[in-house]
Write an enzyme that holds these catalytic residues in place. Structure first.
Site, short mmCIF file in Angstrom:
data_model
loop_
_atom_site.label_atom_id
_atom_site.label_comp_id
_atom_site.label_asym_id
_atom_site.label_seq_id
_atom_site.Cartn_x
_atom_site.Cartn_y
_atom_site.Cartn_z
N ASP A 8 8.71 81.70 28.29
CA ASP A 8 8.80 80.81 26.86
C ASP A 8 9.27 81.67 25.71
O ASP A 8 8.81 81.64 24.66
CB ASP A 8 7.36 80.43 26.31
N HIS A 48 8.28 70.30 25.52
CA HIS A 48 7.41 69.07 25.15
C HIS A 48 7.92 67.75 24.94
O HIS A 48 8.99 67.99 24.14
CB HIS A 48 6.24 69.50 24.18
N HIS A 77 5.89 71.84 18.37
CA HIS A 77 6.62 72.98 18.81
C HIS A 77 7.44 72.65 19.95
O HIS A 77 6.82 71.83 20.93
CB HIS A 77 5.96 74.31 18.80
N LYS A 102 8.38 73.47 31.71
CA LYS A 102 6.98 72.91 31.82
C LYS A 102 6.53 72.63 30.46
O LYS A 102 7.18 72.48 29.29
CB LYS A 102 6.27 74.21 32.25
N CYS A 141 0.40 81.40 26.98
CA CYS A 141 1.46 81.17 28.12
C CYS A 141 1.43 82.40 29.15
O CYS A 141 1.67 82.34 30.25
CB CYS A 141 2.74 80.64 27.64
ZN LIG Z 1 3.46 74.28 24.07
#
Ligand SMILES: [Zn+2]
Length: 200
Positions: A8, A48, A77, A102, A141
């Protein structure tokens, strides 16, 4: 077989983004410096939908929520297709062998890089038994990816100068690092890792 996981490293988690981490962008140098030392480099993206249940203001049916943290706690976000969800431009992204998304399921936070991403299958296909983990953010994460990797029986080395915390509460990062170590993860600095791999 070893792999490097870059978790990420996206604009929204860096200064100027929607959920910025202090100096999040500063992990670029350490990561870039390691990219040529691994035969398999995998990136993950938090990816997302606009109505993701972790976002403030989104109405979430608590019965359906599967997250470990409460829903609706984070600013919007890493929405799919937006600038904030892009990999940070300082990352040498051409050197990622695979990029996995993801966090698409709106009913779960999807913190872990292993959550519905195909990462486990990919690592098994390549016979990976040790992962080096870098990225953002330390307590969410990165930590959840490390813990899942350990649960799967992988050896884990956290690249300690290539992670950064959110620190919602002071001490969160320290607690996260202790939790990763208690789960059997080790850690090393990028320069040491590079040197060791060059010598091997
Ligand atoms: Zn997130």
């Amino acid at each position: 077989m070893d792999a490097l996981l870059v978790v990420d490293f996206q604009n929204d988690f860096c200064p100027g983004g929607a959920l910025p981490v202090a100096e999040g962008n500063r992990i670029a140098a350490a990561i870039n410096d390691l990219l040529d030392s691994f035969d398999l480099v995998v990136g993950t993206r938090d990816w997302h939908p606009t109505d993701h249940g972790s976002f403030v203001g989104v109405d979430v049916d608590p019965e359906k929520w599967e997250g470990t943290d409460p829903p609706a706690i984070w600013p919007v976000h890493c929405v799919q297709g937006t600038w904030g969800a892009e990999l940070h431009p300082d990352l040498d992204a051409d050197k990622l062998d695979v990029l996995l998304d993801k966090g698409m399921d709106r009913w779960s936070q999807g913190y872990s890089g292993f959550h519905d991403s195909g990462l486990e299958e990919l690592l098994r296909e390549h016979g990976v038994d040790r992962v080096f983990i870098a990225g953002l953010t330390t307590e969410y994460c990165v930590k959840n990816t490390v813990l899942d990797a350990r649960r799967l029986g992988l050896d884990v080395v956290v690249v300690e100068d290539a992670i950064r915390p959110v620190e919602v509460q002071p001490g969160d990062a320290e607690r996260a690092i202790a939790e990763m170590k208690a789960a059997g993860a080790s850690s090393a600095r990028s320069a040491e890792i590079k040197k060791e791999r060059a010598a091997a």
